[in-house]
Design a protein around this motif. Structure first.
Motif, PDB file in Angstrom:
ATOM      1  N   PRO A   5       0.832  -1.209   0.000  1.00  0.00           N
ATOM      2  CA  PRO A   5       0.000   0.000   0.000  1.00  0.00           C
ATOM      3  C   PRO A   5       0.868   1.262   0.000  1.00  0.00           C
ATOM      4  N   GLN A   6       0.400   2.276  -0.705  1.00  0.00           N
ATOM      5  CA  GLN A   6       1.102   3.550  -0.801  1.00  0.00           C
ATOM      6  C   GLN A   6       0.323   4.600  -0.013  1.00  0.00           C
ATOM      7  N   GLU A   7       1.013   5.324   0.844  1.00  0.00           N
ATOM      8  CA  GLU A   7       0.357   6.325   1.693  1.00  0.00           C
ATOM      9  C   GLU A   7      -0.346   7.416   0.904  1.00  0.00           C
ATOM     10  N   ASP A   8       0.190   7.775  -0.256  1.00  0.00           N
ATOM     11  CA  ASP A   8      -0.365   8.882  -1.029  1.00  0.00           C
ATOM     12  C   ASP A   8      -1.301   8.416  -2.143  1.00  0.00           C
ATOM     13  N   HIS A  51      -1.015  -2.821  -4.505  1.00  0.00           N
ATOM     14  CA  HIS A  51      -0.726  -1.626  -5.300  1.00  0.00           C
ATOM     15  C   HIS A  51       0.298  -1.929  -6.393  1.00  0.00           C
ATOM     16  N   TYR A  52      -0.129  -1.716  -7.626  1.00  0.00           N
ATOM     17  CA  TYR A  52       0.750  -1.708  -8.793  1.00  0.00           C
ATOM     18  C   TYR A  52       0.296  -0.531  -9.638  1.00  0.00           C
ATOM     19  N   PRO A  53       1.198   0.133 -10.335  1.00  0.00           N
ATOM     20  CA  PRO A  53       0.815   1.345 -11.055  1.00  0.00           C
ATOM     21  C   PRO A  53      -0.070   1.117 -12.277  1.00  0.00           C
ATOM     22  N   ASP A  54       0.028  -0.056 -12.907  1.00  0.00           N
ATOM     23  CA  ASP A  54      -0.742  -0.276 -14.136  1.00  0.00           C
ATOM     24  C   ASP A  54      -0.970  -1.765 -14.357  1.00  0.00           C
ATOM     25  N   GLY A  94      -0.871   5.029 -18.217  1.00  0.00           N
ATOM     26  CA  GLY A  94      -0.086   6.236 -18.444  1.00  0.00           C
ATOM     27  C   GLY A  94      -0.959   7.466 -18.601  1.00  0.00           C
ATOM     28  N   ALA A  95      -0.379   8.611 -18.273  1.00  0.00           N
ATOM     29  CA  ALA A  95      -1.106   9.872 -18.326  1.00  0.00           C
ATOM     30  C   ALA A  95      -1.611  10.171 -19.734  1.00  0.00           C
ATOM     31  N   THR A 100      -5.254   8.748 -14.325  1.00  0.00           N
ATOM     32  CA  THR A 100      -5.033   9.840 -13.371  1.00  0.00           C
ATOM     33  C   THR A 100      -4.687   9.329 -11.981  1.00  0.00           C
ATOM     34  N   VAL A 101      -5.050   8.087 -11.668  1.00  0.00           N
ATOM     35  CA  VAL A 101      -4.665   7.462 -10.402  1.00  0.00           C
ATOM     36  C   VAL A 101      -3.778   6.277 -10.767  1.00  0.00           C
TER      37      VAL A 101
END
Length: 119
Positions: A5-8, A51-54, A94-95, A100-101
Motif C-alpha cells: 500500500p502507498q500512503e499517497d 498496489h501496482y501502477p498499471d 499512463g497519463a 489519473t490514479v
C-alpha cells in the motif's frame, strides 16, 4: 515498493476504508466501487487490494490477481445487469492514455451504446 500500500494513493485509501466509496463488490483480492464521475449508467472501478501502477506491472508480478480483476469486472457487469447487452472493460495506462490514479484499475462501463474508438 510494488504490491505494498502507498500512503499517497487514493485507491489504496479506498481499499483500506480510509476514504469512503460506494463499494459494490469485495473479494479477498479486489474492491469494486462506483466511479465518482460516471461516463455511463454503469461505471464501476475494479481495483486489486495490492498496489501496482498499471495493468502490465500487475500482470507481470501477480497474474492470478490480474485474472481476479477481470473476473470481478464480469461479476460487476452481471450484478448491474449489463452483461447481456454488452459492457466494456478498460485499463488506461499512463497519463497520455488518461490514467489519473496510478493504482491499476479496470473501468467497467455499460448501460448505453458505447462507440469505438472511444476517444
Amino acid at each position: 515498493m510494488a504490491g505494498e500500500p502507498q500512503e499517497d494513493c487514493l485507491f489504496c485509501k479506498i481499499v483500506t476504508g480510509d476514504i469512503p466509496a460506494t463499494v459494490v463488490r469485495e473479494t479477498e483480492t479486489t474492491v469494486a466501487f462506483r466511479d465518482i464521475n460516471p461516463q455511463a449508467p454503469t461505471h464501476v472501478l475494479v481495483v486489486p487490494r495490492v498496489h501496482y501502477p498499471d495493468a502490465a506491472s500487475l500482470a507481470a508480478a501477480e497474474p492470478a490477481v490480474a485474472a481476479d480483476v477481470l473476473r470481478e469486472a464480469a461479476e460487476v457487469a452481471a450484478q448491474d445487469g449489463v452483461d447481456a447487452s454488452g459492457f466494456r472493460v478498460v485499463f488506461n495506462t499512463g497519463a497520455g492514455a488518461g490514467q489519473t490514479v496510478f493504482h491499476v484499475h479496470a473501468h467497467v462501463l455499460g448501460g448505453r451504446g458505447l462507440q469505438w474508438p472511444p476517444g
